[in-house]
Design an enzyme around this catalytic site. Structure first.
Site, short mmCIF file in Angstrom:
data_model
loop_
_atom_site.label_atom_id
_atom_site.label_comp_id
_atom_site.label_asym_id
_atom_site.label_seq_id
_atom_site.Cartn_x
_atom_site.Cartn_y
_atom_site.Cartn_z
N MET A 65 -2.36 -9.05 -0.56
CA MET A 65 -1.08 -8.36 -0.43
C MET A 65 -0.84 -7.96 1.02
SD MET A 65 -0.01 -4.76 -2.23
CE MET A 65 0.53 -5.48 -3.77
N CYS A 66 0.42 -8.12 1.47
CA CYS A 66 0.81 -7.63 2.79
C CYS A 66 2.07 -6.79 2.61
CB CYS A 66 1.01 -8.79 3.76
SG CYS A 66 2.33 -9.91 3.26
N TYR A 67 2.93 -6.73 3.60
CA TYR A 67 4.16 -5.94 3.49
C TYR A 67 5.18 -6.60 2.56
CZ TYR A 67 2.61 -3.14 7.46
OH TYR A 67 1.90 -2.31 8.28
N PHE A 94 3.68 -5.39 -0.77
CA PHE A 94 3.66 -4.00 -1.24
C PHE A 94 5.07 -3.47 -1.47
CE2 PHE A 94 3.60 0.60 -0.70
CZ PHE A 94 2.72 0.92 -1.72
#
Length: 106
Positions: A65-67, A94
């Site tokens: 997961m990233c932004y 996220f």
């Protein structure tokens, strides 16, 4: 052996965490992670990458997961090449999770 990754939704990722004991790694910066993250997520950075690669269970599904779901695809591809059997990039990152599902944070 799977040498690439799949893209999945936040809901699919949550289901994998609940039903398949999937490991969630969050590659956002320390401040963003500290402010809010998914319960059970591990922050993965260049500093702890080697330790993670040595200690992680390569047979468990690995969720990245990233932004917003862009950099996680590059990270997922890299991790797939490190020998993880099942690697998934969480679409929307996220920010999408925050809108749809529970998380820990302020």
């Amino acid at each position: 052996m799977m040498k690439s990754f799949e893209r999945i939704s936040c809901l699919q990722a949550q289901t994998k965490m609940q039903n398949e004991n999937a490991v969630l790694v969050d590659i956002r910066d320390p401040n963003a992670f500290e402010a809010a993250h998914v319960d059970g997520a591990t922050r993965l950075s260049n500093e702890n990458l080697q330790q993670f690669l040595q200690q992680a269970d390569h047979d468990k599904p690995l969720l990245v997961m990233c932004y917003h779901g862009h950099s996680s695809q590059q990270a997922a591809q890299f991790l797939a090449q490190q020998g993880f059997e099942q690697v998934f990039s969480v679409d929307g990152g996220f920010e999408a999770w925050r809108k749809q599902l529970p998380f820990v944070g302020r």
